[in-house]
Design an enzyme around this catalytic site. Sequence first.
Site, short mmCIF file in Angstrom:
data_model
loop_
_atom_site.label_atom_id
_atom_site.label_comp_id
_atom_site.label_asym_id
_atom_site.label_seq_id
_atom_site.Cartn_x
_atom_site.Cartn_y
_atom_site.Cartn_z
CB SER A 65 28.54 52.93 45.64
OG SER A 65 29.20 52.01 46.48
CG ASP A 119 15.32 51.44 54.87
OD1 ASP A 119 14.71 51.46 53.89
OD2 ASP A 119 16.46 50.35 54.75
CE LYS A 167 30.14 49.39 43.13
NZ LYS A 167 30.87 48.96 44.27
#
Length: 518
Positions: A285, A296, A310
């Site tokens: 999460s 990224d 998740k």
Amino acid sequence: MKNIIITIAFTISMLAAAAQSTDCRQSANKFGNILYLIESQYVDTTNVSTLTEEAIVAMLKKLDPHSSYIPKKDVAKMNESLQGSFEGIGASFQIIRDTIVITEPIMDGPAEKMGLQRGDKIISIDGENSCGKFVNTDFVTSHLRGKKGTAVNVEIVRNGIEKPFNIRIVRDKIPIKSVNVYFMLDKKTGYIKLDRFAKDSYNEVVEALRELQKEGCRSLVFDLRSNGGGLLNVAVDICSIFLPKYSNVVYTQGVHNRKTFIRTDREPVFPDGELIVLIDEHSASASEIVSGTMQDWDRGTIVGRRSFGKGLVQKPYDLADGSQIRLTISRYYTPSGRCIQKPYDKGTDYYLEDGKRRAENGEYFHADSIHFADSLKYETLVKHRIVYGGGGIMPDIFIPADTSQSSKLYIELAKKLIFSNFSIDYIEKHKDYLNKKFSKYDTFNKKFQVNDDVISEFKAYAEKDGVQWNDEQFEHSRQIIENRIKALIARALFGTSAYYKTVLQEDDVLNKVENEIL
């Protein structure tokens, strides 16, 4: 009971009225009619409230693995770790041989202020016996936790004091730290471990980082292993420590919720230093939002094993009776467009077995056991490196799980809590020597050895508790057994931070980061 039915029927009717779907209204009416028929016509006595709760749980289970129902009695407890505090006496404990043993009074908490010490045994609470087979975690929390300002009387047995004595403790608000350890690995590299994303986590990380910067920290190892997540806004704030203001962190999207971008809104605290983020199969999460965002933006190197996967957003909805539904309303996507959530189309039970299948497939030990379809290829935003979606965050540098020192003996010792129980027993027997010889952790870390005498005591303690000792297996696992014993004695003497510092000395991932990556 009729009042309960009327309340349920009214609630369902209100929900149905708000719904735009004819099917939804008809289904709500059907459910209300069934409840009424059961209450008024069923052959035996029933509990409509229990039936309703079981129906809700079953219905949510059909949706996805993370939508959930929380009964009224559990709502506050479920929110404690995220709010960063609870109300009670402020002490960690273990149950050893059916007795509550204090492992660590929280600094400046009510228990510590009233003189409660590590190793103290609580034998009664408010005059009620607290020793025996009936004593479990729920018993302890229900008796020792309570509203701020209320008092509890505990009867204590302390090593070195002949008779039990009583302490009256006034409960207070107790902070739950999410950063329990931070220190310098070398002259330029700091280490911070974040256990959860709670209300105060941003401030805790920044405070730790600034302390490390005073010691010369120019590179940082940020440990998110076994961090199951927490609050989304805190994950965004943590990202803001490392990224320029207004950087995209994550976007959310669902059928009923439009695409929404969430960006940092703080000035960075550590914008340029080398960053290494540690993750594993238990990082989930919010941990995946942070690690995926750093990857990224090519801001940090992600090290470890593929994370849990998740990426579903739950929104809490409070119900009239004080219970709560946490309903999945959208999915998380990293800045490059990767969906964090792994598939769950084969049902919740299959989904929950994913970790076991990953282990059986060799994923924890070999990077080439993980295969991604070309359709899951994405590019990082700065260096245009290939990264993959499809669930979880795949690290830039894979480090396999280390099971080389494990053995049946080690597993049995851990399962039976021999390590933690022995450490408390050892402290009691050698308290005067340890306190006199090791007043500071650094001295203890350098000079305390888990020698043959300590191991002999440990072996005798383990065998007394029914462990089948095996010398060959002990020698195979000796290094991690000795480290675990030392770490838990360190915790009993100096607190949680000392435990982590000791354990991490034998941490395979951290050692590889220090020796091969930094």
